[in-house]
Design a protein around this motif. Structure first.
Motif, PDB file in Angstrom:
ATOM      1  N   SER A  24       0.843  -1.206   0.000  1.00 36.53           N
ATOM      2  CA  SER A  24       0.000   0.000   0.000  1.00 36.53           C
ATOM      3  C   SER A  24       0.876   1.254   0.000  1.00 36.53           C
ATOM      4  O   SER A  24       0.551   2.255  -0.653  1.00 36.53           O
ATOM      5  CB  SER A  24      -0.958  -0.005   1.196  1.00 36.53           C
ATOM      6  N   TYR A  25       1.994   1.193   0.700  1.00 39.74           N
ATOM      7  CA  TYR A  25       2.951   2.312   0.717  1.00 39.74           C
ATOM      8  C   TYR A  25       3.502   2.564  -0.680  1.00 39.74           C
ATOM      9  O   TYR A  25       3.534   3.700  -1.172  1.00 39.74           O
ATOM     10  CB  TYR A  25       4.072   1.991   1.705  1.00 39.74           C
ATOM     11  N   MET A  26       3.932   1.480  -1.369  1.00 42.46           N
ATOM     12  CA  MET A  26       4.491   1.637  -2.711  1.00 42.46           C
ATOM     13  C   MET A  26       3.428   2.137  -3.688  1.00 42.46           C
ATOM     14  O   MET A  26       3.714   2.968  -4.563  1.00 42.46           O
ATOM     15  CB  MET A  26       5.062   0.309  -3.197  1.00 42.46           C
ATOM     16  N   ALA A  27       2.188   1.668  -3.543  1.00 44.82           N
ATOM     17  CA  ALA A  27       1.110   2.139  -4.416  1.00 44.82           C
ATOM     18  C   ALA A  27       0.888   3.638  -4.234  1.00 44.82           C
ATOM     19  O   ALA A  27       0.744   4.384  -5.217  1.00 44.82           O
ATOM     20  CB  ALA A  27      -0.183   1.369  -4.121  1.00 44.82           C
ATOM     21  N   ALA A  28       0.879   4.094  -2.984  1.00 42.94           N
ATOM     22  CA  ALA A  28       0.690   5.525  -2.718  1.00 42.94           C
ATOM     23  C   ALA A  28       1.855   6.345  -3.255  1.00 42.94           C
ATOM     24  O   ALA A  28       1.668   7.428  -3.828  1.00 42.94           O
ATOM     25  CB  ALA A  28       0.526   5.753  -1.215  1.00 42.94           C
ATOM     26  N   LYS A  29       3.093   5.825  -3.074  1.00 48.04           N
ATOM     27  CA  LYS A  29       4.274   6.542  -3.562  1.00 48.04           C
ATOM     28  C   LYS A  29       4.237   6.686  -5.083  1.00 48.04           C
ATOM     29  O   LYS A  29       4.513   7.764  -5.626  1.00 48.04           O
ATOM     30  CB  LYS A  29       5.539   5.780  -3.165  1.00 48.04           C
ATOM     31  N   LEU A  30       3.918   5.595  -5.775  1.00 45.30           N
ATOM     32  CA  LEU A  30       3.912   5.643  -7.234  1.00 45.30           C
ATOM     33  C   LEU A  30       2.780   6.524  -7.757  1.00 45.30           C
ATOM     34  O   LEU A  30       2.956   7.245  -8.750  1.00 45.30           O
ATOM     35  CB  LEU A  30       3.809   4.225  -7.797  1.00 45.30           C
ATOM     36  N   THR A  31       1.624   6.498  -7.081  1.00 48.44           N
ATOM     37  CA  THR A  31       0.522   7.380  -7.478  1.00 48.44           C
ATOM     38  C   THR A  31       0.943   8.838  -7.333  1.00 48.44           C
ATOM     39  O   THR A  31       0.703   9.663  -8.228  1.00 48.44           O
ATOM     40  CB  THR A  31      -0.726   7.084  -6.625  1.00 48.44           C
ATOM     41  N   ALA A  32       1.595   9.155  -6.221  1.00 48.29           N
ATOM     42  CA  ALA A  32       2.061  10.527  -5.998  1.00 48.29           C
ATOM     43  C   ALA A  32       3.116  10.943  -7.014  1.00 48.29           C
ATOM     44  O   ALA A  32       3.266  12.130  -7.326  1.00 48.29           O
ATOM     45  CB  ALA A  32       2.623  10.664  -4.580  1.00 48.29           C
ATOM     46  N   ALA A  33       3.855   9.958  -7.553  1.00 48.36           N
ATOM     47  CA  ALA A  33       4.886  10.257  -8.548  1.00 48.36           C
ATOM     48  C   ALA A  33       4.316  10.382  -9.956  1.00 48.36           C
ATOM     49  O   ALA A  33       5.066  10.687 -10.892  1.00 48.36           O
ATOM     50  CB  ALA A  33       5.956   9.162  -8.527  1.00 48.36           C
ATOM     51  N   GLY A  34       3.002  10.127 -10.105  1.00 49.37           N
ATOM     52  CA  GLY A  34       2.372  10.278 -11.409  1.00 49.37           C
ATOM     53  C   GLY A  34       2.285   8.999 -12.207  1.00 49.37           C
ATOM     54  O   GLY A  34       2.027   9.034 -13.418  1.00 49.37           O
ATOM     55  N   ALA A  35       2.493   7.829 -11.571  1.00 52.62           N
ATOM     56  CA  ALA A  35       2.397   6.552 -12.292  1.00 52.62           C
ATOM     57  C   ALA A  35       0.963   6.329 -12.761  1.00 52.62           C
ATOM     58  O   ALA A  35       0.009   6.658 -12.056  1.00 52.62           O
ATOM     59  CB  ALA A  35       2.836   5.406 -11.390  1.00 52.62           C
ATOM     60  N   ARG A  88      -2.142  -3.315  -5.600  1.00 55.53           N
ATOM     61  CA  ARG A  88      -3.343  -3.344  -4.752  1.00 55.53           C
ATOM     62  C   ARG A  88      -4.045  -4.701  -4.807  1.00 55.53           C
ATOM     63  O   ARG A  88      -5.038  -4.919  -4.130  1.00 55.53           O
ATOM     64  CB  ARG A  88      -4.302  -2.247  -5.200  1.00 55.53           C
ATOM     65  N   ALA A  89      -3.532  -5.616  -5.638  1.00 57.78           N
ATOM     66  CA  ALA A  89      -4.178  -6.925  -5.807  1.00 57.78           C
ATOM     67  C   ALA A  89      -3.836  -7.842  -4.639  1.00 57.78           C
ATOM     68  O   ALA A  89      -2.800  -7.696  -3.990  1.00 57.78           O
ATOM     69  CB  ALA A  89      -3.720  -7.548  -7.120  1.00 57.78           C
ATOM     70  N   PRO A  90      -4.706  -8.838  -4.326  1.00 59.33           N
ATOM     71  CA  PRO A  90      -4.373  -9.813  -3.278  1.00 59.33           C
ATOM     72  C   PRO A  90      -3.114 -10.599  -3.658  1.00 59.33           C
ATOM     73  O   PRO A  90      -2.839 -10.828  -4.829  1.00 59.33           O
ATOM     74  CB  PRO A  90      -5.603 -10.741  -3.261  1.00 59.33           C
ATOM     75  N   ARG A  91      -2.354 -10.999  -2.650  1.00 60.03           N
ATOM     76  CA  ARG A  91      -1.105 -11.731  -2.913  1.00 60.03           C
ATOM     77  C   ARG A  91      -0.798 -12.665  -1.757  1.00 60.03           C
ATOM     78  O   ARG A  91      -1.435 -12.574  -0.703  1.00 60.03           O
ATOM     79  CB  ARG A  91       0.052 -10.755  -3.126  1.00 60.03           C
ATOM     80  N   PRO A  92       0.176 -13.573  -1.927  1.00 56.95           N
ATOM     81  CA  PRO A  92       0.513 -14.498  -0.846  1.00 56.95           C
ATOM     82  C   PRO A  92       0.935 -13.767   0.420  1.00 56.95           C
ATOM     83  O   PRO A  92       1.471 -12.652   0.370  1.00 56.95           O
ATOM     84  CB  PRO A  92       1.686 -15.298  -1.426  1.00 56.95           C
ATOM     85  N   ARG A  93       0.706 -14.410   1.557  1.00 58.47           N
ATOM     86  CA  ARG A  93       1.053 -13.800   2.845  1.00 58.47           C
ATOM     87  C   ARG A  93       2.568 -13.736   3.054  1.00 58.47           C
ATOM     88  O   ARG A  93       3.058 -12.864   3.743  1.00 58.47           O
ATOM     89  CB  ARG A  93       0.431 -14.615   3.984  1.00 58.47           C
ATOM     90  N   THR A  94       3.282 -14.686   2.496  1.00 56.17           N
ATOM     91  CA  THR A  94       4.729 -14.705   2.700  1.00 56.17           C
ATOM     92  C   THR A  94       5.435 -14.396   1.389  1.00 56.17           C
ATOM     93  O   THR A  94       5.049 -14.878   0.329  1.00 56.17           O
ATOM     94  CB  THR A  94       5.198 -16.078   3.209  1.00 56.17           C
ATOM     95  N   PRO A 138      -0.753  14.985  -9.763  1.00 54.31           N
ATOM     96  CA  PRO A 138       0.419  14.794  -8.891  1.00 54.31           C
ATOM     97  C   PRO A 138       1.481  15.875  -9.125  1.00 54.31           C
ATOM     98  O   PRO A 138       1.456  16.545 -10.147  1.00 54.31           O
ATOM     99  CB  PRO A 138       0.930  13.404  -9.293  1.00 54.31           C
ATOM    100  N   VAL A 139       2.371  16.010  -8.168  1.00 51.16           N
ATOM    101  CA  VAL A 139       3.308  17.135  -8.188  1.00 51.16           C
ATOM    102  C   VAL A 139       4.254  17.006  -9.377  1.00 51.16           C
ATOM    103  O   VAL A 139       4.878  15.975  -9.602  1.00 51.16           O
ATOM    104  CB  VAL A 139       4.122  17.187  -6.882  1.00 51.16           C
ATOM    105  N   ALA A 140       4.331  18.081 -10.163  1.00 47.80           N
ATOM    106  CA  ALA A 140       5.280  18.189 -11.270  1.00 47.80           C
ATOM    107  C   ALA A 140       6.402  19.143 -10.868  1.00 47.80           C
ATOM    108  O   ALA A 140       6.228  19.982  -9.971  1.00 47.80           O
ATOM    109  CB  ALA A 140       4.589  18.687 -12.514  1.00 47.80           C
ATOM    110  N   TYR A 141       7.531  19.020 -11.519  1.00 46.81           N
ATOM    111  CA  TYR A 141       8.710  19.833 -11.216  1.00 46.81           C
ATOM    112  C   TYR A 141       9.175  20.514 -12.484  1.00 46.81           C
ATOM    113  O   TYR A 141       8.971  20.023 -13.603  1.00 46.81           O
ATOM    114  CB  TYR A 141       9.844  18.955 -10.658  1.00 46.81           C
ATOM    115  N   VAL A 142       9.803  21.686 -12.299  1.00 51.46           N
ATOM    116  CA  VAL A 142      10.296  22.441 -13.439  1.00 51.46           C
ATOM    117  C   VAL A 142      11.630  23.078 -13.074  1.00 51.46           C
ATOM    118  O   VAL A 142      11.877  23.390 -11.901  1.00 51.46           O
ATOM    119  CB  VAL A 142       9.242  23.523 -13.866  1.00 51.46           C
TER     120      VAL A 142
END
Length: 341
Positions: free
Chosen positions: A117-128, A137-143, A335-339
């Motif tokens: 969930s952290y990586m999903a939020a980071k990539l969304t904020a980066a404009g992915a 965000r999909a279900p995945r194995p526990r280990t 998402p935040v753009a830079y110039v």
């Protein structure tokens, strides 16, 4: 190609394979001491890699059961992965810098769902794009592999001699590739009398032909605004001033002229920053910047996981440019753009 190599002066190396990785292998160094061999790094945690390491130690005239300690340059799995198995087989201690030991602790304590969930939020904020973020965000194995690295027994304290009886090995803190990356200075005369200050086990910090990945320090529970590229460039200059006679890196091959390699890397990163400023003549999100940066292959051919690494590297370069006052975020962009400034 031979699996083991003799470097002289009681130092050998074992080429431990990294499965399905273009780097190919990690060079695990075997340093003789009065209490038995000490390993610099341990290699990837894989059955074939373990077999190569144990056979390599026999070829070096010792055995995994004889290992006295493992000094880990940084927490990445191609360096720290087999530390636990070596410790189980030998009773060896495992040492890591406190900053990377903290990452190991948090990795072990954080549920996999939190990381994704952290990586999903980071990539969304980066404009992915949504299509790239959706699998996180999909279900995945526990280990999952790599989420239970070995807890170290000892902290590596920069400037202090490590516990290698009969040898003089001292850590130099070189953050950048990771927050707790260390190089290890063998402060002894070079066995071939090469001019310079001993030998340097450089981990991933200083490599002869490639530049290490410099991305953001990922941590779901730490909101500190770090500057990994700035850390790396400062650390490079520190190593350049040390002027070791020979560098023994964790990948590729040993080399001399560390100051020359440092100058080349400093020039490379400055040229890359200037190239990014040219791209930032128009506002770009970190994802858009990564799409336009030069990589070792076209963006369309870069696999999923490597794209995440590329975006992290783009963000690290943006952090450096913002800190230098050469770029700035565009007010109100989402998402935040830079110039470029």
């Amino acid at each position: 190609m031979a699996t083991t190599f003799e470097h002289g002066g009681g130092v050998r190396s074992v080429r431990v394979p990294i499965p399905d990785n273009p780097l190919g292998h990690t060079l695990v160094y075997v340093v003789e001491t009065d209490r038995g061999p000490v390993l610099i790094d341990a290699g990837w945690d894989d059955p074939g890699s373990w077999d190569t390491l144990t056979a390599g130690l026999v070829a070096c005239g010792t055995a995994v059961t004889e290992v006295y300690g493992v000094v880990v340059t940084h927490h990445h799995p191609d360096h720290h992965g087999l530390s636990a198995r070596v410790r189980e087989a030998s009773g060896a201690w495992v040492a890591l810098h406190a900053a990377d030991a903290a990452i190991v602790r948090r990795t072990r304590e954080t549920r996999p769902e939190r990381w994704f969930s952290y990586m999903a939020a980071k990539l969304t904020a980066a404009g992915a794009p949504d299509g790239h973020v959706a699998p996180l965000r999909a279900p995945r194995p526990r280990t999952l592999p790599g989420l239970s690295p070995a807890l170290p027994d000892r902290d590596i304290v920069p400037g202090e001699l490590l516990d290698l009886p009969g040898r003089r090995l001292r850590a130099v803190w070189t953050p950048g590739h990771t927050p707790g990356h260390v190089c290890l200075h063998l402060d002894e005369e070079h066995p071939a009398q090469l001019p310079g200050a001993g030998r340097l086990f450089s981990g991933d910090h200083l490599l002869p032909e490639i530049t290490p990945h410099i991305g953001l320090y990922e941590d779901p529970d730490d909101t500190t605004v770090t500057d990994p590229l700035g850390d790396y460039l400062d650390s490079l200059e520190r190593i350049g001033r040390l002027t070791p006679a020979e560098v023994l890196p964790a990948h590729q091959h040993a080399f001399t002229d560390a100051p020359g390699r440092v100058r080349a890397l400093l020039a490379h990163h400055e040229e890359r920053l200037r190239g990014l400023l040219r791209l930032l003549a128009e506002p770009l999100t970190p994802w858009q910047l990564a799409e336009r940066m030069e990589w070792n292959r076209p963006w369309e051919q870069i696999p999923y996981g490597s794209r995440n690494i590329a975006v992290s590297e783009a963000e690290a370069h943006l952090r450096r440019l913002v800190k230098q006052g050469r770029a700035e975020p565009v007010a109100g962009s989402e998402p935040v753009a830079y110039v470029a400034v």
